[in-house]
Design a protein around this motif. Structure first.
Motif, PDB file in Angstrom:
ATOM      1  N   LEU A 248       0.782  -1.241  -0.168  1.00  0.00           N
ATOM      2  CA  LEU A 248      -0.030  -0.123   0.038  1.00  0.00           C
ATOM      3  C   LEU A 248       0.876   1.359  -0.025  1.00  0.00           C
ATOM      4  CD1 LEU A 248      -1.862  -2.233   1.449  1.00  0.00           C
ATOM      5  CD2 LEU A 248      -3.314  -0.336   1.851  1.00  0.00           C
ATOM      6  N   GLY A 249       2.173   1.280   0.203  1.00  0.00           N
ATOM      7  CA  GLY A 249       3.114   2.162   0.327  1.00  0.00           C
ATOM      8  C   GLY A 249       4.238   2.241   1.129  1.00  0.00           C
ATOM      9  N   LYS A 250       5.234   3.207   1.186  1.00  0.00           N
ATOM     10  CA  LYS A 250       6.155   3.141   1.836  1.00  0.00           C
ATOM     11  C   LYS A 250       6.462   3.935   3.328  1.00  0.00           C
ATOM     12  CE  LYS A 250       8.883   1.826  -2.420  1.00  0.00           C
ATOM     13  NZ  LYS A 250      10.076   1.763  -2.966  1.00  0.00           N
ATOM     14  N   ARG A 251       5.400   4.488   3.569  1.00  0.00           N
ATOM     15  CA  ARG A 251       5.267   5.103   4.910  1.00  0.00           C
ATOM     16  C   ARG A 251       5.239   4.108   5.959  1.00  0.00           C
ATOM     17  NH1 ARG A 251       1.043   8.108   6.918  1.00  0.00           N
ATOM     18  NH2 ARG A 251      -0.142   7.576   5.225  1.00  0.00           N
ATOM     19  N   CYS A 252       6.178   4.293   7.059  1.00  0.00           N
ATOM     20  CA  CYS A 252       6.221   3.385   8.082  1.00  0.00           C
ATOM     21  C   CYS A 252       6.735   4.325   9.129  1.00  0.00           C
ATOM     22  CB  CYS A 252       7.146   2.135   7.848  1.00  0.00           C
ATOM     23  SG  CYS A 252       7.226   0.809   9.240  1.00  0.00           S
ATOM     24  N   ASN A 253       6.278   3.806  10.494  1.00  0.00           N
ATOM     25  CA  ASN A 253       6.916   4.332  11.721  1.00  0.00           C
ATOM     26  C   ASN A 253       8.359   3.839  11.947  1.00  0.00           C
ATOM     27  OD1 ASN A 253       5.321   1.970  12.287  1.00  0.00           O
ATOM     28  ND2 ASN A 253       5.901   2.325  14.541  1.00  0.00           N
ATOM     29  N   LEU A 254       8.752   2.758  11.499  1.00  0.00           N
ATOM     30  CA  LEU A 254      10.112   2.462  11.734  1.00  0.00           C
ATOM     31  C   LEU A 254      10.982   2.457  10.325  1.00  0.00           C
ATOM     32  CD1 LEU A 254       9.295  -1.100  13.596  1.00  0.00           C
ATOM     33  CD2 LEU A 254      10.119   1.243  14.651  1.00  0.00           C
ATOM     34  N   ALA A 255      12.350   2.224  10.663  1.00  0.00           N
ATOM     35  CA  ALA A 255      13.282   2.203   9.408  1.00  0.00           C
ATOM     36  C   ALA A 255      14.329   1.033   9.660  1.00  0.00           C
ATOM     37  CB  ALA A 255      13.699   3.507   9.131  1.00  0.00           C
ATOM     38  N   CYS A 256      13.816  -0.024   9.416  1.00  0.00           N
ATOM     39  CA  CYS A 256      14.416  -1.439   9.845  1.00  0.00           C
ATOM     40  C   CYS A 256      15.893  -1.573   8.941  1.00  0.00           C
ATOM     41  CB  CYS A 256      13.697  -2.549   9.972  1.00  0.00           C
ATOM     42  SG  CYS A 256      12.258  -2.392  11.132  1.00  0.00           S
ATOM     43  N   HIS A 257      17.081  -1.834   9.687  1.00  0.00           N
ATOM     44  CA  HIS A 257      18.122  -2.243   8.746  1.00  0.00           C
ATOM     45  C   HIS A 257      18.144  -3.105   7.682  1.00  0.00           C
ATOM     46  CE1 HIS A 257      20.191   0.541  11.529  1.00  0.00           C
ATOM     47  NE2 HIS A 257      20.388  -0.129  12.630  1.00  0.00           N
ATOM     48  N   HIS A 258      17.097  -4.145   7.614  1.00  0.00           N
ATOM     49  CA  HIS A 258      17.097  -5.321   6.907  1.00  0.00           C
ATOM     50  C   HIS A 258      15.954  -5.031   5.820  1.00  0.00           C
ATOM     51  CE1 HIS A 258      14.222  -6.260   9.915  1.00  0.00           C
ATOM     52  NE2 HIS A 258      13.620  -7.295   9.237  1.00  0.00           N
ATOM     53  N   CYS A 259      15.317  -3.767   5.753  1.00  0.00           N
ATOM     54  CA  CYS A 259      14.046  -3.678   5.109  1.00  0.00           C
ATOM     55  C   CYS A 259      14.235  -3.594   3.401  1.00  0.00           C
ATOM     56  CB  CYS A 259      13.273  -2.409   5.663  1.00  0.00           C
ATOM     57  SG  CYS A 259      11.749  -1.974   4.718  1.00  0.00           S
ATOM     58  N   HIS A 260      13.759  -4.791   3.044  1.00  0.00           N
ATOM     59  CA  HIS A 260      13.930  -4.602   1.392  1.00  0.00           C
ATOM     60  C   HIS A 260      13.017  -3.697   0.737  1.00  0.00           C
ATOM     61  CE1 HIS A 260      10.575  -7.360   1.747  1.00  0.00           C
ATOM     62  NE2 HIS A 260      10.280  -6.856   0.453  1.00  0.00           N
ATOM     63  N   VAL A 261      12.220  -3.184   1.571  1.00  0.00           N
ATOM     64  CA  VAL A 261      11.218  -2.019   0.679  1.00  0.00           C
ATOM     65  C   VAL A 261      11.796  -0.648   0.763  1.00  0.00           C
ATOM     66  CG1 VAL A 261       8.806  -1.111   0.896  1.00  0.00           C
ATOM     67  CG2 VAL A 261       9.371  -3.305   1.340  1.00  0.00           C
ATOM     68  N   GLU A 262      12.857  -0.362   2.042  1.00  0.00           N
ATOM     69  CA  GLU A 262      13.299   0.808   2.532  1.00  0.00           C
ATOM     70  C   GLU A 262      12.489   1.769   2.864  1.00  0.00           C
ATOM     71  OE1 GLU A 262      16.453   2.189  -0.371  1.00  0.00           O
ATOM     72  OE2 GLU A 262      15.944   0.479  -1.664  1.00  0.00           O
TER      73      GLU A 262
END
Length: 336
Positions: free
Chosen positions: A34-48
């Motif tokens: 649904l989109g790339k906004r998130c309250n976290l920014a995890c180091h392993h996130c492939h979605v960035e």
């Protein structure tokens, strides 16, 4: 004496490992980012994904997806992801369209979103709509989780899991709660790891989380870190990307090919473009029609069919899904 692998060797392109191109099977799973906004920014996130991202599905696209969900009874599962999918427009309308048509709904939740102002109703909403919650918890130890996902994430995740348990998740047969494990990010070639055997690790998670926090859950899903997104950036900074991909190739397991998730899944981005899987979506590798054209949700609606793709698009990072016991959004593909 066993010699260490020579990872200076040239990588064999993934498509050359196949006896024939991977063929699409009838579509039963629709995964929507649904989109790339998130309250976290995890180091392993492939979605960035992260708090500063603004990409979000438009009203026109999610309304087309509601139509798609209602129009095709062959769909068994609607899998909602992001970013934090709960933060994006269309999340609840898509949930409710899928539930009206008696489809399973998966929400890929980071758990901490429940404590962000404006989202405190989510656990009760999930339970009322019988959503299957798939939640990232890359370790059952606080230090390891916080290193990958941010300070304080482990403690909030534990509180969220306890909240879900109080609502019946992990206990009521209709309220499924699954956790997701990813291996730690490697700092050197000596630290390259595939996920351990899923069943054994699940038992360890249940023993620790149950004993320490009284937490119950259904399944642990083990997922290999693919060299895309932030994982790729992490590996590139340490000059490990080529060696890591070679490591995945060395562990290629042909027995996983029949069960890879791209076979029966469509992945949709927030713009309505169609991909064979979430990983191809993040790398911009579009699914193609039999005529070789890229596809959108609108194309599927006009065609009156979900089954318009014959050949799955593959790339070298597909070694991540086919190494060892295999890896998918549903965990390992074969038993060790």
């Amino acid at each position: 004496m066993v010699q260490a692998p020579n990872r200076s060797q040239t990588l064999t392109p993934f498509h050359q490992q196949l006896n024939h191109p991977l063929q699409k099977q009838p579509i039963s799973v629709l995964q929507i980012n649904l989109g790339k906004r998130c309250n976290l920014a995890c180091h392993h996130c492939h979605v960035e994904a992260g708090p500063k991202r603004t990409e979000e599905i438009s009203r026109d696209i999610w309304q087309d997806l509601v139509t798609l969900i209602e129009q095709f009874p062959q769909l068994q599962t609607v899998d909602l992801t992001g970013g934090a999918p709960e933060m994006h427009a269309g999340f609840k309308p898509l949930v409710e369209a899928a539930r009206r048509t008696q489809k399973e709904v998966i929400v890929r939740s980071n758990l901490t979103i429940y404590f962000v102002p404006g989202y405190e109703d989510l656990p009760e909403y999930f339970a009322a709509n019988r959503l299957r919650v798939v939640a990232s918890l890359p370790c059952y130890l606080a230090d390891n989780v916080d290193k990958m996902r941010g300070n304080g994430v482990f403690d909030e995740s534990i509180r969220a899991l306890q909240w879900l348990n109080q609502l019946g998740y992990g206990r009521d047969p209709e309220l499924t709660l699954d956790l997701v494990y990813n291996p730690p990010m490697p700092g050197s070639e000596d630290e390259f790891r595939l996920p351990p055997a899923q069943a054994g690790l699940e038992a360890a998670y249940k023993a620790h989380l149950g004993g320490q926090f009284g937490i119950e859950f259904n399944h642990l899903l083990t997922i290999t870190n693919l060299p895309i997104g932030r994982t790729k950036q992490f590996l590139q900074r340490r000059h490990l990307q080529q060696a890591y991909t070679k490591f995945l190739e060395e562990n290629f397991n042909r027995a996983t090919l029949e069960g890879v998730m791209c076979r029966n899944q469509l992945s949709v981005d927030y713009l309505g473009n169609i991909y064979d899987c979430d990983f191809n979506q993040m790398e911009g590798v579009a699914a193609q029609s039999a005529a070789g054209d890229p596809l959108t949700v609108r194309h599927l609606l006009e065609a009156g069919s979900l089954d318009v793709i014959e050949q799955i698009q593959t790339r070298d990072y597909c070694y991540g899904c086919t190494a060892g016991c295999g890896s998918s959004c549903g965990g390992s593909l074969i038993e060790e």
